[in-house]
Design a protein around this motif. Structure first.
Motif, short mmCIF file in Angstrom:
data_model
loop_
_atom_site.label_atom_id
_atom_site.label_comp_id
_atom_site.label_asym_id
_atom_site.label_seq_id
_atom_site.Cartn_x
_atom_site.Cartn_y
_atom_site.Cartn_z
N ASN A 1 0.93 -1.28 0.07
CA ASN A 1 -0.12 -0.05 0.18
C ASN A 1 0.95 1.22 0.03
O ASN A 1 1.40 1.46 0.94
N THR A 2 1.19 1.84 -1.05
CA THR A 2 2.01 3.01 -1.11
C THR A 2 1.58 4.19 -0.52
O THR A 2 2.53 5.05 -0.03
N ILE A 3 0.30 4.35 0.03
CA ILE A 3 -0.06 5.49 0.96
C ILE A 3 0.80 5.37 2.20
O ILE A 3 1.09 6.55 2.85
N ARG A 4 1.10 4.24 2.50
CA ARG A 4 1.73 3.89 3.82
C ARG A 4 3.23 4.63 3.80
O ARG A 4 3.54 4.83 5.02
N ALA A 5 3.94 4.74 2.83
CA ALA A 5 5.06 5.01 2.76
C ALA A 5 5.39 6.51 3.35
O ALA A 5 6.15 6.67 4.16
N ASN A 6 4.39 7.48 2.66
CA ASN A 6 4.52 8.80 3.38
C ASN A 6 4.11 8.85 4.93
O ASN A 6 4.85 9.60 5.46
N GLN A 7 3.52 8.04 5.17
CA GLN A 7 2.68 8.04 6.61
C GLN A 7 4.01 7.47 7.57
O GLN A 7 4.13 8.05 8.53
N LYS B 1 5.90 20.60 6.75
CA LYS B 1 4.59 20.57 5.96
C LYS B 1 4.39 19.51 4.84
O LYS B 1 5.56 19.00 4.52
N ARG B 2 3.23 19.26 4.36
CA ARG B 2 2.92 18.18 3.56
C ARG B 2 2.62 18.76 2.24
O ARG B 2 1.85 19.92 2.16
N GLU B 3 2.71 18.15 1.00
CA GLU B 3 2.46 18.57 -0.20
C GLU B 3 2.49 20.11 -0.51
O GLU B 3 1.48 20.94 -0.91
N VAL B 4 3.48 20.60 -0.44
CA VAL B 4 3.90 21.85 -0.77
C VAL B 4 4.25 22.18 -2.33
O VAL B 4 5.29 21.47 -2.65
N LYS B 5 3.67 23.12 -2.92
CA LYS B 5 4.06 23.25 -4.34
C LYS B 5 5.53 23.65 -4.48
O LYS B 5 5.93 24.53 -3.70
N TYR B 6 6.25 23.49 -5.44
CA TYR B 6 7.45 23.89 -5.76
C TYR B 6 7.69 23.59 -7.18
O TYR B 6 6.93 23.02 -7.91
N GLY B 7 8.83 24.17 -7.93
CA GLY B 7 9.33 23.98 -9.30
C GLY B 7 8.66 24.36 -10.14
O GLY B 7 7.49 25.02 -10.13
N ASN B 8 9.16 24.11 -11.51
CA ASN B 8 8.62 24.69 -12.63
C ASN B 8 7.80 23.79 -13.45
O ASN B 8 7.13 24.15 -14.31
N GLU B 9 7.42 22.41 -12.69
CA GLU B 9 6.75 21.49 -13.70
C GLU B 9 5.60 21.09 -12.68
O GLU B 9 5.08 19.95 -12.78
N ASN B 10 4.91 21.97 -12.02
CA ASN B 10 3.63 22.04 -11.22
C ASN B 10 3.77 20.66 -10.36
O ASN B 10 2.91 19.89 -10.27
N SER B 11 4.93 20.75 -9.56
CA SER B 11 5.16 19.47 -8.47
C SER B 11 4.73 19.87 -7.18
O SER B 11 4.53 21.15 -6.79
N LYS B 12 4.46 19.08 -6.22
CA LYS B 12 4.26 19.05 -4.74
C LYS B 12 5.23 18.17 -4.06
O LYS B 12 5.15 17.26 -4.33
N ILE B 13 6.09 18.73 -3.19
CA ILE B 13 7.09 18.00 -2.63
C ILE B 13 6.19 17.39 -1.46
O ILE B 13 5.27 17.91 -0.83
N ASP B 14 6.69 15.93 -1.13
CA ASP B 14 5.95 15.31 -0.14
C ASP B 14 6.06 15.87 1.46
O ASP B 14 5.41 15.97 2.09
N PHE B 15 7.25 16.64 1.65
CA PHE B 15 7.51 17.03 2.96
C PHE B 15 8.28 18.21 2.91
O PHE B 15 9.35 18.06 2.00
#
Length: 236
Positions: A79-85, A106-120
């Motif tokens: 269950n890949t959801i568990r990795a971030n948890q 913080k979780r899911e912070v927007k960053y970069g030039n390719e419309n990404s969200k960083i995990d932490f």
């Protein structure tokens, strides 16, 4: 992490999100699979499936596939959801030695030039802002752990974004959460996704840090415990 899990036998996985299992009494049912990857070596018929149960009445499939136990007795969190948890728990409890001493997460912070969200995203007045991208590692081949297990354009994008952060002088971390008990070191799967391997080498050259930590599993009749605290070697 503590999960209430029950076991059954895997019959087959199909349509990416579904799997058929057989209970000890011979009854069969379909469960949900949250893993969209290839799951190579993690979904062989005959493996033991450890599943959780949702009490949400709107769910078509109340059971969710959490762990695989192979015939070699390796345990894999599919269950890949568990990795971030698990990574978040480890960060908050100070189990990741390289990532301690921060005031804010913080979780899911927007960053970069390719419309990404960083995990932490970690921040502190005394430390450089830190961006952490988490990847779940479950591919084992000839005693070696690899990432990815299939061509990943999303993963390639994340490497480009992390490389740019590092070039800007920010702290960028690629975090491999190793969720397979049989894996003892991690390297890029150049044989699976050559472009990912090349981008990873470029990211490291630019200053992106690579960390790998392994999960431990304690299976129980009522509660299964999973934690992420054992550092592993990464082989570029």
């Amino acid at each position: 992490m503590q999960l209430a899990l029950q076991s059954a036998t895997l019959l087959k996985r199909y349509k990416r999100f579904l799997a058929d299992i057989e209970f000890p009494d011979g009854e069969q049912t379909t469960i949900h699979c949250a893993n969209t990857g290839a799951m190579t070596g993690c979904a062989d018929p005959g493996n033991t499936v450890w599943y959780s149960q949702s009490d949400n009445p709107k769910r078509k499939y109340p059971f969710s596939w959490e762990l695989s136990q192979t015939q070699a007795q390796d345990i894999i969190c599919v269950n890949t959801i568990r990795a971030n948890q698990l990574v978040e728990e480890a960060l908050e409890s100070g189990k990741i030695a390289e990532l301690t001493g921060y005031d804010e997460l913080k979780r899911e912070v927007k960053y970069g030039n390719e419309n990404s969200k960083i995990d932490f995203y970690l921040s502190s007045p005394e430390k450089a802002d830190t961006y952490i991208e988490v990847k779940s590692v479950t591919l084992l081949s000839d005693g070696q752990g690899y990432f990815p297990d299939a061509v990943t354009t999303r993963g390639q994008k994340h490497l480009r974004e992390l490389t740019e952060l590092a070039q800007q002088g920010k702290r960028a971390v690629l975090f491999f959460a190793v969720l397979h008990s049989g894996i003892h070191s991690v390297k890029a799967a150049d044989h699976v996704d050559p472009l990912y391997g090349r981008l990873l080498a470029e990211a490291i050259e630019a200053g992106v840090e690579v960390l790998a930590y392994k999960a431990s599993f304690t299976l129980g009749d009522k509660v299964t415990e999973i934690s992420l605290s054992q550092p592993l070697d990464f082989k570029p």
